[in-house]
Design an enzyme around this catalytic site. Structure first.
Site, short mmCIF file in Angstrom:
data_model
loop_
_atom_site.label_atom_id
_atom_site.label_comp_id
_atom_site.label_asym_id
_atom_site.label_seq_id
_atom_site.Cartn_x
_atom_site.Cartn_y
_atom_site.Cartn_z
N CYS A 11 29.12 11.28 29.95
CA CYS A 11 29.53 11.62 28.44
C CYS A 11 30.62 10.06 28.61
CB CYS A 11 31.78 12.46 29.23
SG CYS A 11 31.20 13.93 30.00
N ARG A 64 26.02 8.45 25.40
CA ARG A 64 26.12 9.15 26.58
C ARG A 64 26.33 10.32 26.27
NH1 ARG A 64 26.72 5.25 30.90
NH2 ARG A 64 27.34 7.34 31.91
N TRP A 116 29.45 15.07 26.89
CA TRP A 116 27.69 15.66 26.75
C TRP A 116 27.67 17.34 28.49
CZ3 TRP A 116 24.21 16.69 30.74
CH2 TRP A 116 22.87 17.62 30.41
N ASN A 145 34.23 11.78 33.31
CA ASN A 145 32.35 11.73 33.31
C ASN A 145 31.73 12.22 34.40
OD1 ASN A 145 29.81 11.00 33.08
ND2 ASN A 145 29.87 9.49 32.88
N GLY A 146 31.39 13.08 34.32
CA GLY A 146 31.12 13.49 35.99
C GLY A 146 30.34 15.11 36.42
N GLU A 156 3.48 10.03 27.14
CA GLU A 156 5.04 9.01 26.60
C GLU A 156 4.41 9.86 24.89
OE1 GLU A 156 7.23 7.99 27.58
OE2 GLU A 156 7.96 7.06 26.08
N LYS A 158 7.43 12.05 22.79
CA LYS A 158 8.64 10.51 22.08
C LYS A 158 8.49 11.67 21.09
CE LYS A 158 9.85 8.62 23.51
NZ LYS A 158 10.01 7.55 24.62
N GLU A 214 10.67 15.10 21.87
CA GLU A 214 12.00 15.18 21.66
C GLU A 214 13.27 14.67 20.19
OE1 GLU A 214 13.54 11.59 24.46
OE2 GLU A 214 11.57 11.03 24.73
N HIS A 266 -11.08 21.23 30.01
CA HIS A 266 -10.97 22.49 30.85
C HIS A 266 -9.54 23.39 30.26
CE1 HIS A 266 -13.25 20.85 33.78
NE2 HIS A 266 -13.11 19.32 32.99
N LYS A 296 20.91 9.95 26.76
CA LYS A 296 20.63 9.05 27.55
C LYS A 296 20.27 8.38 28.45
CE LYS A 296 18.24 4.91 26.54
NZ LYS A 296 17.46 5.49 25.80
O1 M6R Z 1 17.76 5.93 32.66
P1 M6R Z 1 15.91 6.60 33.03
O2 M6R Z 1 14.79 5.03 32.99
O3 M6R Z 1 15.69 6.45 34.42
O4 M6R Z 1 16.07 8.04 32.14
C1 M6R Z 1 14.88 9.26 32.84
C2 M6R Z 1 14.39 9.92 31.75
O5 M6R Z 1 15.64 10.71 31.61
C3 M6R Z 1 14.13 8.97 30.28
O6 M6R Z 1 13.10 8.56 30.54
C4 M6R Z 1 13.95 10.86 29.03
O7 M6R Z 1 12.78 11.12 29.51
C5 M6R Z 1 13.83 9.32 27.78
N1 M6R Z 1 14.55 10.37 27.04
C6 M6R Z 1 12.28 10.12 26.81
O8 M6R Z 1 12.76 9.01 25.57
#
Ligand code: M6R
Length: 615
Positions: free
Chosen positions: A2, A27, A75, A101-102, A488, A492, A495, A511, A610
């Site tokens: 959060c 966050r 969150w 937050n936590g 990657e 992208k 997500e 395969h 994030k």
């Molecule tokens: O802050 P971090 O790099 O440790 O985060 C790791 C993942 O949560 C982060 O890369 C996530 O996969 C992204 N949303 C991807 O775009």
């Protein structure tokens, strides 16, 4: 996870907190709330939804004269996102109000005890348990709020950044942290509290970052007093001068943070190597490496731990370290590593990669590796983050704040830092010649301009996005250095557009995944000239004969793939190890445009946040 914001001073608290919450929405954004002290009582408003929904709900009701308040953007961890579970939370008497937050892991047993003592709970949250625990301690021991918070936190297992105030003592806010970030901005007779410095950057550049297991009592008249939660000892806090500016935080004219961050990559990559690499003098210097050179040179292997996009950057680094420095590398998901019984020795160097520096699984994996004697090196973006502080040494990526939930510039700057490290170690080990070393540096120095060139494909990528936006599935294929880029690219797309996508090493296609290919399947194939080009061309032919739609990511001037593919997107030529820095650009743009055309929330995709500060 959060975002928390607080203010105590002489200005109107509401607009400061509201703006701060908007900046912290990255966050978490499933609910939001605010509590202000209006001179007599607490005025609290909260709602499911975004900060904009809170703003609408609060309307004119909020006392604009309030100069003390706290706010929260959530969150959900315990309890579904709804109005009741939103923060802030009152204690039973209504005297105390808290934001958190936590996660309080032992909240159920604490709650049972409190229920026995007559407490009632309105929400399903662990936070409401904490505020009542503080109230219970305060009442039973007849002590001040700060002391009660300290005693209560010593009974708590879990992670927290909290801010709490008492309506009967409206001159102070008590804050504490363990495992979740908390910064205190120091102004003139005014103080700001936030999960990071963005909510208060226009008011003050001076900030204290609380360490784990520290708390602070912030008083309008007496300032900030920091203590250790465990033993009550006073701490002389370090007041940092912040380097961030507001422009860095805001969208800078782009429609979305993600797009801004994609286009920031030329400067972000340059910032990453600036001052560390001097090609003309044939030097790379990074203090975290120089200071620990012996450890690196004696290492039997490198273990990379990370999650998500950072894990993909780790996979790229496996190729770079092995190729250049001839050090064996293993790349591990932090979430798996932490719960295995991994064989780690004091001859291992662990590299932990994290943009936020707050990812719970990565942090736990670091602690495990350290407890088994490994030297842990951090590659983080957020300065002063938990991972940056927990590791033995490290190198920042210097990408600037990344607000869009989908990582873009974090990925390319991580690869840049890891390249610098690999080159430095390779030179020290003598596994590359001085001319190769210099050649790599010169090529790296050219990358920002080449990324700029790759970004020129934006309009064309948009036309491709338009053709394939309604596809149900995508495949991404790459080999060697570009296999992690394929992963990657697929991540992208998944997500932010919620389209199913898979990344594969191109040769693995036969395969299994080849069975998926028909005339409806778009397949993005990374086929740059450097790196198994002929093999990838054969893979493209296999796709073509099954009528798959081919989107080739090719080197400028390529003819062979152009003749086979339905579309080609060109990127400038570079050496093989640096191709991921260019080939990832059109993939970022493709997912951005598809998500936008599908009217998805690009910066705040559903179910994501994030920084994943819970496991
Ligand atoms: O802050 P971090 O790099 O440790 O985060 C790791 C993942 O949560 C982060 O890369 C996530 O996969 C992204 N949303 C991807 O775009």
């Amino acid at each position: 996870m959060c975002g928390i914001v607080g203010y105590i001073g002489h200005r109107e608290a509401y607009p400061i907190i509201l703006k701060g919450l908007k900046r912290l929405e990255y966050r978490g954004y499933d609910s939001a709330g605010i509590a202000l002290f209006d001179g007599n009582d607490i005025k609290l408003s909260k709602t499911k939804g975004k900060v904009a929904d809170l703003e609408e709900k609060v309307g004119k009701e909020i006392p604009t004269s309030a100069t003390l308040g706290i706010g929260h953007t959530r969150w959900a961890t315990h309890g579904v996102p709804n109005d009741v579970n939103s923060h802030p939370h009152y204690s039973n008497s209504g005297n105390l109000v808290i934001i958190h937050n936590g996660i309080i892991e032992n909240y159920e047993s604490l709650k049972k005890e409190l229920i026995k003592r007559g407490y009632v709970f309105k929400s399903d949250t662990d936070t409401e348990v904490l505020v009542n625990l503080i109230e219970d301690v305060k009442k039973n021991e007849n002590i001040k709020l700060g002391k009660a918070v300290q005693i209560a936190l010593n009974q708590v297992i879990g992670a927290y950044a909290i801010a709490v105030f008492d309506k009967n003592k409206p001159n102070e806010i008590v804050v504490a942290r363990l495992g979740s970030p908390l910064a205190i901005g120091i102004g003139d007779d005014e103080f700001f509290i936030a999960s990071d410095a963005s909510p208060f950057i226009e008011y003050t550049k001076n900030a204290i970052y609380l360490e784990d297991e520290e708390m602070a009592v912030i008083r309008r008249d007496k300032g900030v007093k920091v203590r250790k939660i465990k033993d009550d000892s006073l701490v002389d806090p370090y007041v940092q001068e912040l380097q961030l500016n507001l422009e860095q935080i805001e969208k800078g004219g782009y429609d979305h943070f993600m797009l801004k961050e994609i286009f920031e990559q030329p400067s972000a990559i340059r910032d990453t190597f600036r001052g560390r690499m001097l090609p003309n003098e044939g030097i790379i210097k990074m203090s975290g490496i120089e200071d620990n050179m012996k450890t690196f040179l004696n290492a039997n292997r490198i273990i990379v731990i990370a999650c998500g996009t950072s894990w993909h950057a780790g996979l790229v680094s496996e190729y770079i370290f092995e190729d250049l420095a001839r050090i064996p590398v293993e790349v591990e998901y932090a979430s798996e590593f932490r719960y295995r019984n991994p064989v780690i020795t004091d001859k291992d160097v662990v590299i932990a990669i994290s943009q936020s520096g707050e990812t719970a699984d990565t942090l736990a994996a670091i602690k495990l590796a350290k407890s088994r004697g490994a030297f842990v090196f951090g590659v983080c973006n957020v300065v002063g983050s938990s991972i940056a502080r927990e590791t033995d040494a490290g190198a920042y990526t210097h990408a600037g704040p990344e607000i869009g939930v989908a990582s873009t510039k974090a990925f390319t700057t991580q690869i840049t830092v890891l390249t610098l490290i690999a080159l430095r170690l390779a030179r020290a080990k003598g596994t590359i010649s001085s001319s190769e070393f210099r050649h790599h540096m010169i090529e790296l120095e050219l990358i920002p301009e080449k990324v700029k060139k790759a970004l020129e494909s934006d309009a064309y990528v948009k036309t491709i996005a338009d053709i394939y936006k309604n596809s149900k599935n995508f495949l991404y294929l790459g080999r060697g250095y570009n296999f992690p880029v394929a992963l990657e690219g697929a991540l992208k797309l998944k997500e932010i557009s919620y389209i199913h996508a898979e990344g594969y090493p191109a040769a693995e296609m036969k395969h299994g995944p080849i069975a998926l290919i028909d005339e409806n399947m778009p397949i993005v194939v990374i086929a740059t000239k450097k790196g198994h080009y002929e093999k990838v061309v054969s893979n493209i032919q296999e796709i073509k004969s099954r009528k798959g739609k081919i989107i080739g990511i090719v080197t400028e001037g390529d003819e062979q793939v152009r003749a086979l593919a339905d579309h080609v997107i060109e990127v400038p030529e570079t050496i093989e190890s640096l191709t991921p820095l260019l080939t990832t650009i059109p993939l970022q743009l493709l997912s951005y445009h598809i998500a936008l055309m599908l009217e998805k929330n690009v910066d705040q995709p559903r179910n994501l946040a994030k920084a994943v500060t819970v496991e």
